[in-house]
Design a protein around this motif. Sequence first.
Motif, PDB file in Angstrom:
ATOM      1  N   UNK A  41       0.833  -1.202   0.000  1.00 57.72           N
ATOM      2  CA  UNK A  41       0.000   0.000   0.000  1.00 57.72           C
ATOM      3  C   UNK A  41       0.869   1.254   0.000  1.00 57.72           C
ATOM      4  N   UNK A  42       1.884   1.268   0.862  1.00 58.45           N
ATOM      5  CA  UNK A  42       2.762   2.439   0.939  1.00 58.45           C
ATOM      6  C   UNK A  42       3.510   2.642  -0.378  1.00 58.45           C
ATOM      7  N   UNK A  43       3.954   1.549  -0.983  1.00 57.81           N
ATOM      8  CA  UNK A  43       4.683   1.661  -2.244  1.00 57.81           C
ATOM      9  C   UNK A  43       3.796   2.261  -3.329  1.00 57.81           C
ATOM     10  N   UNK A  44       2.518   1.862  -3.356  1.00 60.92           N
ATOM     11  CA  UNK A  44       1.598   2.385  -4.363  1.00 60.92           C
ATOM     12  C   UNK A  44       1.363   3.876  -4.165  1.00 60.92           C
ATOM     13  N   UNK A  45       1.341   4.316  -2.921  1.00 61.55           N
ATOM     14  CA  UNK A  45       1.134   5.742  -2.647  1.00 61.55           C
ATOM     15  C   UNK A  45       2.398   6.531  -2.982  1.00 61.55           C
ATOM     16  N   UNK A  46       3.549   6.030  -2.564  1.00 56.15           N
ATOM     17  CA  UNK A  46       4.816   6.736  -2.787  1.00 56.15           C
ATOM     18  C   UNK A  46       5.076   6.916  -4.283  1.00 56.15           C
ATOM     19  N   UNK A  47       4.755   5.907  -5.064  1.00 59.18           N
ATOM     20  CA  UNK A  47       5.028   5.973  -6.506  1.00 59.18           C
ATOM     21  C   UNK A  47       3.935   6.712  -7.274  1.00 59.18           C
ATOM     22  N   UNK A  48       2.898   7.163  -6.571  1.00 63.16           N
ATOM     23  CA  UNK A  48       1.852   7.940  -7.220  1.00 63.16           C
ATOM     24  C   UNK A  48       0.719   7.128  -7.785  1.00 63.16           C
ATOM     25  N   UNK A  49       0.739   5.820  -7.564  1.00 58.44           N
ATOM     26  CA  UNK A  49      -0.322   4.990  -8.123  1.00 58.44           C
ATOM     27  C   UNK A  49      -1.663   5.205  -7.458  1.00 58.44           C
ATOM     28  N   UNK A  50      -1.669   5.510  -6.170  1.00 61.22           N
ATOM     29  CA  UNK A  50      -2.937   5.706  -5.461  1.00 61.22           C
ATOM     30  C   UNK A  50      -2.888   6.929  -4.556  1.00 61.22           C
ATOM     31  N   UNK A  51      -2.000   7.874  -4.882  1.00 59.80           N
ATOM     32  CA  UNK A  51      -1.900   9.083  -4.082  1.00 59.80           C
ATOM     33  C   UNK A  51      -0.494   9.651  -4.127  1.00 59.80           C
ATOM     34  N   UNK A  52      -0.078  10.231  -3.025  1.00 55.06           N
ATOM     35  CA  UNK A  52       1.266  10.802  -2.921  1.00 55.06           C
ATOM     36  C   UNK A  52       1.664  10.820  -1.454  1.00 55.06           C
ATOM     37  N   UNK A  53       2.960  10.781  -1.205  1.00 51.70           N
ATOM     38  CA  UNK A  53       3.484  10.793   0.161  1.00 51.70           C
ATOM     39  C   UNK A  53       4.490  11.928   0.295  1.00 51.70           C
ATOM     40  N   UNK A  54       4.482  12.549   1.475  1.00 51.95           N
ATOM     41  CA  UNK A  54       5.352  13.690   1.738  1.00 51.95           C
ATOM     42  C   UNK A  54       6.045  13.496   3.075  1.00 51.95           C
ATOM     43  N   UNK A  55       7.183  14.159   3.229  1.00 50.04           N
ATOM     44  CA  UNK A  55       7.941  13.977   4.463  1.00 50.04           C
ATOM     45  C   UNK A  55       8.634  15.274   4.862  1.00 50.04           C
ATOM     46  N   UNK A  56       9.156  15.271   6.065  1.00 51.65           N
ATOM     47  CA  UNK A  56      10.054  16.308   6.548  1.00 51.65           C
ATOM     48  C   UNK A  56      11.275  15.602   7.114  1.00 51.65           C
ATOM     49  N   UNK A  57      12.446  16.104   6.769  1.00 51.15           N
ATOM     50  CA  UNK A  57      13.694  15.525   7.238  1.00 51.15           C
ATOM     51  C   UNK A  57      14.379  16.469   8.232  1.00 51.15           C
ATOM     52  N   UNK A  58      15.097  15.872   9.149  1.00 47.63           N
ATOM     53  CA  UNK A  58      15.961  16.624  10.047  1.00 47.63           C
ATOM     54  C   UNK A  58      17.312  15.930  10.082  1.00 47.63           C
ATOM     55  N   UNK A  59      18.348  16.684   9.766  1.00 45.87           N
ATOM     56  CA  UNK A  59      19.695  16.112   9.678  1.00 45.87           C
ATOM     57  C   UNK A  59      19.719  14.894   8.769  1.00 45.87           C
ATOM     58  N   UNK A  60      18.951  14.968   7.696  1.00 52.56           N
ATOM     59  CA  UNK A  60      18.949  13.907   6.705  1.00 52.56           C
ATOM     60  C   UNK A  60      18.054  12.726   7.015  1.00 52.56           C
ATOM     61  N   UNK A  61      17.411  12.705   8.189  1.00 58.02           N
ATOM     62  CA  UNK A  61      16.558  11.581   8.576  1.00 58.02           C
ATOM     63  C   UNK A  61      15.087  11.963   8.482  1.00 58.02           C
ATOM     64  N   UNK A  62      14.249  10.997   8.074  1.00 58.10           N
ATOM     65  CA  UNK A  62      12.812  11.216   8.075  1.00 58.10           C
ATOM     66  C   UNK A  62      12.325  11.349   9.524  1.00 58.10           C
ATOM     67  N   UNK A  63      11.687  12.471   9.833  1.00 56.93           N
ATOM     68  CA  UNK A  63      11.164  12.666  11.184  1.00 56.93           C
ATOM     69  C   UNK A  63       9.650  12.845  11.174  1.00 56.93           C
ATOM     70  N   UNK A  64       9.080  13.046  10.000  1.00 56.71           N
ATOM     71  CA  UNK A  64       7.634  13.182   9.869  1.00 56.71           C
ATOM     72  C   UNK A  64       7.238  12.809   8.449  1.00 56.71           C
ATOM     73  N   UNK A  65       6.061  12.247   8.328  1.00 57.38           N
ATOM     74  CA  UNK A  65       5.554  11.872   7.005  1.00 57.38           C
ATOM     75  C   UNK A  65       4.037  11.904   7.032  1.00 57.38           C
ATOM     76  N   UNK A  66       3.448  12.050   5.871  1.00 58.51           N
ATOM     77  CA  UNK A  66       1.993  12.059   5.759  1.00 58.51           C
ATOM     78  C   UNK A  66       1.613  11.668   4.351  1.00 58.51           C
ATOM     79  N   UNK A  67       0.419  11.099   4.225  1.00 57.34           N
ATOM     80  CA  UNK A  67      -0.042  10.563   2.952  1.00 57.34           C
ATOM     81  C   UNK A  67      -1.238  11.353   2.439  1.00 57.34           C
ATOM     82  N   UNK A  68      -1.343  11.398   1.134  1.00 53.33           N
ATOM     83  CA  UNK A  68      -2.540  11.877   0.456  1.00 53.33           C
ATOM     84  C   UNK A  68      -3.011  10.708  -0.397  1.00 53.33           C
ATOM     85  N   UNK A  69      -4.198  10.200  -0.119  1.00 56.79           N
ATOM     86  CA  UNK A  69      -4.677   9.030  -0.844  1.00 56.79           C
ATOM     87  C   UNK A  69      -5.975   9.350  -1.560  1.00 56.79           C
TER      88      UNK A  69
END
Length: 241
Positions: A41-69
Amino acid sequence: MSNRLIPERLTQADLSALIKLNESVISSAPPGYIRPKSEADLAAIVTGGSGAAFCIRSQGELVAAALLTYPPPQVAGLPLFPRVPPEQWLDGAAFFDGAVVRPDMRGQGLQRALFDTRLAYARTQGRRWFCAGVHAGNVVSWSNLIRKRLAIVGMAFFYGYPLFALLRAEDADAVATDGPSRLVDPYDLAGHERALGAGMLGVDLLDGQIVYRRAVRADTIGQSVIRNVAHPERASSAASA
């Protein structure tokens, strides 16, 4: 290294980090607060197949993420999302889903920043109805959404977990309110049911209470309170937004 906390679009290369962040946050969240998604499910969203995924990084690491489905086709026997016209469901609606923030990064407005980014993206995709389903006990998430002008338009119970259905629409009349207000304690589920059943919407916050006002336009589409949804994975998202 710059540590500007700016939302960005996730890519396939970020999938492992997204899965790790999701697992970490979900494992420490109360039951029902966030609906886990499979790797597929996450892969389909990240690749745009069923939505989009966004993130915020701190010091290069993912510290927050959210989905649009994007919503699935309506299935016979499952409820319609309140106030969203069925003919605009597939191509016009979008869900704000699965917002997760690493505990040590909370309180910095990351959820709200991710909401703004997803809203802007959804509009570029022609979406006009912005939906969320949030556990009634997840005060931080639904408070953030109300501050972003989503209104509580309904409630649903998924395997016993109470969820607020929240909606923001480009058609402002769909969630317009007027008349006297009613204050409801966030944890008074019966109070929310009564307010929604009386044709009111939860549109503001005051001293820890949710402010309900009567909707200008009656909802002829969905039920305001729905119990015992048989297949929550096929209906509106039960994730924090």
